[in-house]
Design a protein around this motif. Structure first.
Motif, PDB file in Angstrom:
ATOM      1  N   LEU A  34       0.835  -1.202   0.000  1.00  0.00           N
ATOM      2  CA  LEU A  34       0.000   0.000   0.000  1.00  0.00           C
ATOM      3  C   LEU A  34       0.872   1.256   0.000  1.00  0.00           C
ATOM      4  O   LEU A  34       0.615   2.207  -0.761  1.00  0.00           O
ATOM      5  N   ALA A  35       1.906   1.277   0.845  1.00  0.00           N
ATOM      6  CA  ALA A  35       2.787   2.448   0.904  1.00  0.00           C
ATOM      7  C   ALA A  35       3.511   2.655  -0.424  1.00  0.00           C
ATOM      8  O   ALA A  35       3.654   3.792  -0.893  1.00  0.00           O
ATOM      9  N   TYR A  36       3.950   1.582  -1.030  1.00  0.00           N
ATOM     10  CA  TYR A  36       4.658   1.688  -2.311  1.00  0.00           C
ATOM     11  C   TYR A  36       3.743   2.251  -3.396  1.00  0.00           C
ATOM     12  O   TYR A  36       4.116   3.163  -4.142  1.00  0.00           O
ATOM     13  N   THR A  50       6.426  -5.846 -11.999  1.00  0.00           N
ATOM     14  CA  THR A  50       7.348  -5.077 -11.164  1.00  0.00           C
ATOM     15  C   THR A  50       7.080  -5.326  -9.693  1.00  0.00           C
ATOM     16  O   THR A  50       7.999  -5.526  -8.891  1.00  0.00           O
ATOM     17  N   LEU A  51       5.807  -5.329  -9.320  1.00  0.00           N
ATOM     18  CA  LEU A  51       5.446  -5.574  -7.922  1.00  0.00           C
ATOM     19  C   LEU A  51       5.851  -6.966  -7.477  1.00  0.00           C
ATOM     20  O   LEU A  51       6.290  -7.160  -6.337  1.00  0.00           O
ATOM     21  N   LEU A  52       5.729  -7.948  -8.377  1.00  0.00           N
ATOM     22  CA  LEU A  52       6.127  -9.314  -8.017  1.00  0.00           C
ATOM     23  C   LEU A  52       7.608  -9.368  -7.669  1.00  0.00           C
ATOM     24  O   LEU A  52       8.009 -10.006  -6.689  1.00  0.00           O
ATOM     25  N   ILE A  92      -1.828  -1.477 -11.752  1.00  0.00           N
ATOM     26  CA  ILE A  92      -2.552  -1.141 -10.536  1.00  0.00           C
ATOM     27  C   ILE A  92      -2.188   0.292 -10.164  1.00  0.00           C
ATOM     28  O   ILE A  92      -1.018   0.667 -10.187  1.00  0.00           O
ATOM     29  N   ARG A  93      -3.207   1.087  -9.798  1.00  0.00           N
ATOM     30  CA  ARG A  93      -2.968   2.470  -9.419  1.00  0.00           C
ATOM     31  C   ARG A  93      -3.849   2.826  -8.217  1.00  0.00           C
ATOM     32  O   ARG A  93      -4.984   2.360  -8.109  1.00  0.00           O
ATOM     33  N   GLN A 145      13.595   6.968  -1.160  1.00  0.00           N
ATOM     34  CA  GLN A 145      12.520   7.891  -0.806  1.00  0.00           C
ATOM     35  C   GLN A 145      12.831   8.619   0.494  1.00  0.00           C
ATOM     36  O   GLN A 145      12.586   9.814   0.640  1.00  0.00           O
ATOM     37  N   ARG A 146      13.377   7.868   1.444  1.00  0.00           N
ATOM     38  CA  ARG A 146      13.696   8.424   2.755  1.00  0.00           C
ATOM     39  C   ARG A 146      14.678   9.593   2.605  1.00  0.00           C
ATOM     40  O   ARG A 146      14.492  10.668   3.201  1.00  0.00           O
ATOM     41  N   GLY A 147      15.706   9.392   1.783  1.00  0.00           N
ATOM     42  CA  GLY A 147      16.702  10.442   1.589  1.00  0.00           C
ATOM     43  C   GLY A 147      16.131  11.666   0.897  1.00  0.00           C
ATOM     44  O   GLY A 147      16.422  12.808   1.273  1.00  0.00           O
ATOM     45  N   GLN A 148      15.303  11.437  -0.142  1.00  0.00           N
ATOM     46  CA  GLN A 148      14.733  12.567  -0.872  1.00  0.00           C
ATOM     47  C   GLN A 148      13.812  13.402   0.009  1.00  0.00           C
ATOM     48  O   GLN A 148      13.864  14.637   0.004  1.00  0.00           O
ATOM     49  N   LEU A 149      12.950  12.739   0.783  1.00  0.00           N
ATOM     50  CA  LEU A 149      12.014  13.462   1.636  1.00  0.00           C
ATOM     51  C   LEU A 149      12.746  14.172   2.775  1.00  0.00           C
ATOM     52  O   LEU A 149      12.389  15.293   3.155  1.00  0.00           O
ATOM     53  N   ARG A 150      13.768  13.521   3.338  1.00  0.00           N
ATOM     54  CA  ARG A 150      14.541  14.166   4.391  1.00  0.00           C
ATOM     55  C   ARG A 150      15.241  15.409   3.857  1.00  0.00           C
ATOM     56  O   ARG A 150      15.332  16.429   4.547  1.00  0.00           O
TER      57      ARG A 150
END
Length: 859
Positions: A34-36, A50-52, A92-93, A145-150
């Protein structure tokens, strides 16, 4: 509407009533999906393939697709049918009209220039503490993602702080910067801004403490030091009225030794580090220099001679000198000024007495040489005299502070040229009126820590593990480590190997007994402890969270191995390697890679070790795992080449001899494999070769050389007939290999005298024979007895016993049941490896797709 919070602690709420949606929160994989999807929804629909690969990398395509479909179904049921929109069967979106996400709101607020609103949403790093085992690509994506948002949040804080400062609100600006330090503890931009604001507000002492704590954390956690730009903020010229007082370091929030002292005032260079003018004057009065270059050039035995050792000679081209500087009196009590000099002198004497260093001369006010102290003879071999302070490679510095009526002696060892902290020594506490006992403990701690720093075989532990409380503790630990290495390297002499390991255990336990804070020896002893193992684990487990991170990762590895959880052990070993990439831990990581069916990764690590030196040559187990990995990936030619080398070094290792026959058979050299097996079983050797006499026929059977197996088995039986004391299950297994089932059953008719492990082997044979003869009920009954032999009531099942059921089911034609039992064995702690195909006959499963999928190497 549903709301998902990912900045800081992850949460999932029904925003209409504030109810947590626990059915999803309790399922990390579904929550991660869900978060992804939420984070990347702006990029269009996500392809299922890709999700698999991200969330089910080790599953077959069919199983992975089923898992994804089930995840989507559960999320829709819990969060609403309109949560997702799909693009046929492939895409899926997330439907943004039915989901609120804090990241979306954070980014939108930043776009609108609402920095305070955005930062109120940023409660911490993205998916902080959230982890999906086995999903490497997900972890990489999350970290990105963590680095970009930080970075966005940090930029907003810096911008907002400047705006508030310009508007006349430096206190408010400092509040936002302090908040940012919580999610960006290693960010020097944030630190620099905080220091500037503290200086603006007149809190110079607080600014110094922040810098020192940052420097300590940066060195301990990352092995780095602050940049010159950050240092310059503290060293900017300022009005005399604002001149800082001398640094008075107090306790940090964790009660450990503070970081380096402050550097300000008139700069005097000494070993690449700045000292204040009062410090230089104090140093010049009483600091002593000691040449210790020879320590690094001596053998471990020479180093451990302690006070009886001759003064070590300096290594040509590699001088190592240590300056012991007076401890700064930061108590505010001038009557204690001489205590710092006395403490440094005691440290000097301890280093010299233990052979860690030889004593040089004191240093004059200009930094030049003076005559040696009358109580200490100069022993430097340098004809030009002992080195000056500016030539010191290491500096021992420290501070004495007042902590609620007790004196805290805080010391650190600096690398002078780089100006970095090599190690912070544990603080020592003592009463002001009687400092002798505290100073005695202090000097011992410094000697033990310095010995670790200067020992090339142990220096990789620095900053990642606890430190010895004395030179004696270091010596016991060092002896233990040396005996451990030698015990592991002894091949073909079990008695000598066990004697070495027993000596290693004694060394480790003696070292740990010196101080409850020196836990490293206990962690290192875990793999070789016997009766004391539970007691040691009882000491370490309650303290796990307080252990240094290197020891915590090693403890996790050993506990996972003890539990038979090889996937967890593999993950723990990888973490240890990330922290301490030593040869031993890279090897351990490779072993667990084989045990979790990742042979390609194991080969990369093992071949890397091969190319780096001769560390592996004396380790027969190294060659065994290397060949095992090569067999698992099908590179039999490489396995044969490495076996030739291994057998030249260790020609008496049963497992290597077994692998030799297996590889020859796998290469299609059947006659050569049979001849070599007969040669082995007919040779004269120790009791350990009995294993090969019953095992080699199995190797040929699983290789499809049934007639050759009978030839080897007959040779083994003939040899067994001339030997007393052979285990009955060994002889019975050899009878089974040639189809002489009745004779095997006669030998196994009375199992009452056998230990549980031997009975398990016997039940395995009985189950196999019954399965070959088509008696399903009897086969499964004996298989269950093998599985529960250690706990006959069925309360506990052993992985090797469960494999008896897998083998029996395979020969009864129940392929699905055999794979089910094999999967159970893995879950119970069965390690992977080529021996699975030599110990148990699973040939009927070859070509059965679920079995082939399970055996296919990962990665």
């Amino acid at each position: 509407m549903i709301g998902i919070s990912t900045l800081g602690t992850i949460d999932l709420l029904d925003r209409t009533d504030g109810r947590q949606i626990l059915s999803v929160l309790a399922q990390p994989k579904r929550l991660g999906v869900l978060a992804y999807l939420a984070m990347a929804s702006s990029n269009g629909a996500h392809q299922r393939d890709t999700l698999l690969g991200i969330f089910w990398p080790d599953s077959t395509e069919k199983r992975a697709r089923n898992a994804l479909n089930q995840t989507v179904f559960v999320l829709r049921r819990a969060l609403g049918q309109d949560l997702f929109t799909t693009n046929g069967d492939n895409g899926i979106r997330i439907n943004r009209e039915h989901l609120w996400c804090d990241v979306w709101a954070f980014e939108e607020a930043l776009k609108e220039g609402k920095k305070e609103d955005a930062l109120e949403l940023y409660r911490g790093n993205f998916l902080n503490g959230f982890f999906l085992p086995g999903c490497v690509e997900f972890e990489r994506w999350a970290e990105s993602q963590r680095g970009q948002l930080r970075e966005l949040a940090t930029g907003a804080v810096l911008s907002l702080s400047h705006e508030m400062h310009s508007a006349g609100n430096p206190v408010g600006a400092l509040g936002w910067v302090r908040r940012a330090r919580g999610w960006a503890p290693y960010d020097e931009q944030i630190l620099g801004r905080q220091i500037e604001l503290q200086l603006t507000l007149g809190d110079r002492a607080g600014a110094v403490r922040e810098f020192e704590a940052f420097a300590r954390r940066l060195s301990t956690d990352l092995g780095l030091e602050p940049s010159n730009q950050t240092r310059e903020i503290l060293e900017k010229p300022r009005p005399v009225a604002e001149e800082w007082p001398r640094s008075r370091l107090g306790p940090d929030p964790e009660g450990q030794a503070d970081g380096e002292g402050s550097f300000h005032g008139s700069p005097h260079r000494a070993g690449g580090r700045r000292f204040s003018a009062p410090q230089v004057a104090s140093i010049a009065a009483v600091a002593m220099l000691m040449g210790v270059g020879g320590v690094l050039g001596l053998s471990r035995t020479d180093l451990l001679k302690g006070g009886e050792a001759d003064p070590p000679a300096r290594l040509p081209g590699e001088p190592r000198t240590v300056a012991v500087l007076p401890l700064e009196n930061a108590t505010g009590d001038p009557t204690l000024d001489l205590l710092g000099s006395s403490a440094s002198d005691e440290i000097l004497r301890e280093l010299a007495a233990r052979g860690v260093a030889t004593v040089g001369s004191s240093v004059g006010p200009s930094g030049g040489r003076e005559e040696p102290n009358q109580t200490t003879e100069s022993t430097s071999p340098d004809a030009a005299g002992p080195p000056t302070l500016r030539e010191a490679d290491y500096l021992v510095t420290g501070t004495i502070v007042d902590r609620e009526g007790q004196l805290a002696y805080q010391t650190r060892i600096l690398q002078a040229e780089a100006g970095t902290i090599a190690v912070i020594v544990d603080s020592v506490m003592g009463p002001p009126g009687d400092p002798l006992e505290a100073v005695d403990r202090l000097k011992k701690r410094v000697a033990g820590a310095l010995a670790m720093v200067l020992d090339p075989e142990l220096s990789h532990f620095i900053g990642l593990t606890s430190l010895p409380s004395s030179f004696q503790a270091y010596q016991s630990f060092s002896d233990g480590l040396g005996n451990l290495e030698q015990g592991r390297a002894i091949a073909g002499d079990r008695v000598a190997s066990q004697a070495r390991l027993a000596t290693a255990r004694t060394g480790f336990l003696d070292a740990a007994a010196s101080d409850s804070r020196f836990t490293l020896p206990l962690v290192m002893a875990l793999p070789i402890l016997t009766t004391q193992r539970d007691s040691v684990l009882g000491i370490l487990r309650p303290r796990r969270e307080d252990l240094p991170r290197g020891e915590r990762a090693m403890l996790d590895f050993h506990e996972a191995l003890e539990a038979g959880d090889f996937p967890r052990a593999y993950g723990a070993a990888k973490r240890v390697v990330e922290i301490m990439p030593t040869a031993e831990w890279r090897y351990q990581s490779a072993v667990t890679a084989v045990q979790t069916n990742r042979p390609r990764e194991a080969l990369e690590s093992l071949r890397g070790l091969q190319s780096e030196g001769s560390w592996h040559s004396d380790r027969p187990d190294f060659w065994m795992w290397l060949v095992d990995a090569e067999v698992l990936v099908g590179d039999l030619q490489a396995a044969r080449r490495d076996l030739r080398t291994a057998l030249e070094l260790h020609n008496d290792q049963p497992r290597l001899l077994s692998q030799e026959v297996l590889v020859l058979a796998g290469l299609g050299l059947g006659e050569e494999a049979i001849a070599r097996a007969v040669e082995i079983v007919e040779s004269t050797g120790q009791l350990s070769t009995h294993f090969l006499r019953y095992h080699l026929p199995k190797v040929l059977i699983v290789s499809g050389i049934d007639e050759g197996a009978r030839v080897v088995a007959e040779a083994s039986l003939e040899t067994f007939s001339r030997i007393d004391g052979v285990r009955p299950d060994y002889v019975a297994a050899t009878y089974v290999a040639v189809g002489r089932f009745e004779e095997a059953r006669d030998l196994l008719s009375d199992l009452s005298g056998l230990r549980p492990g031997f009975r398990m082997e016997a039940y395995t044979l009985l189950a196999f024979m019954a399965a070959r003869e088509g008696r399903a009920e009897e086969a499964l009954r004996y298989g269950e007895m093998a599985a529960t032999v250690h706990e006959p009531q069925g309360l506990g099942r052993g992985p090797y016993g469960v494999m008896a059921k897998a083998q029996a089911a395979a020969h009864l034609g129940d392929n699905a049941g055999a794979v089910r039992f094999l999967r159970e064995a893995y879950q119970l702690g069965l390690p992977h490896g080529s021996y699975i195909f030599t110990r148990w006959d699973l040939r009927p499963l070859q070509g059965y797709q679920p079995f082939e999928d399970m055996m296919r190497p990962k990665g």
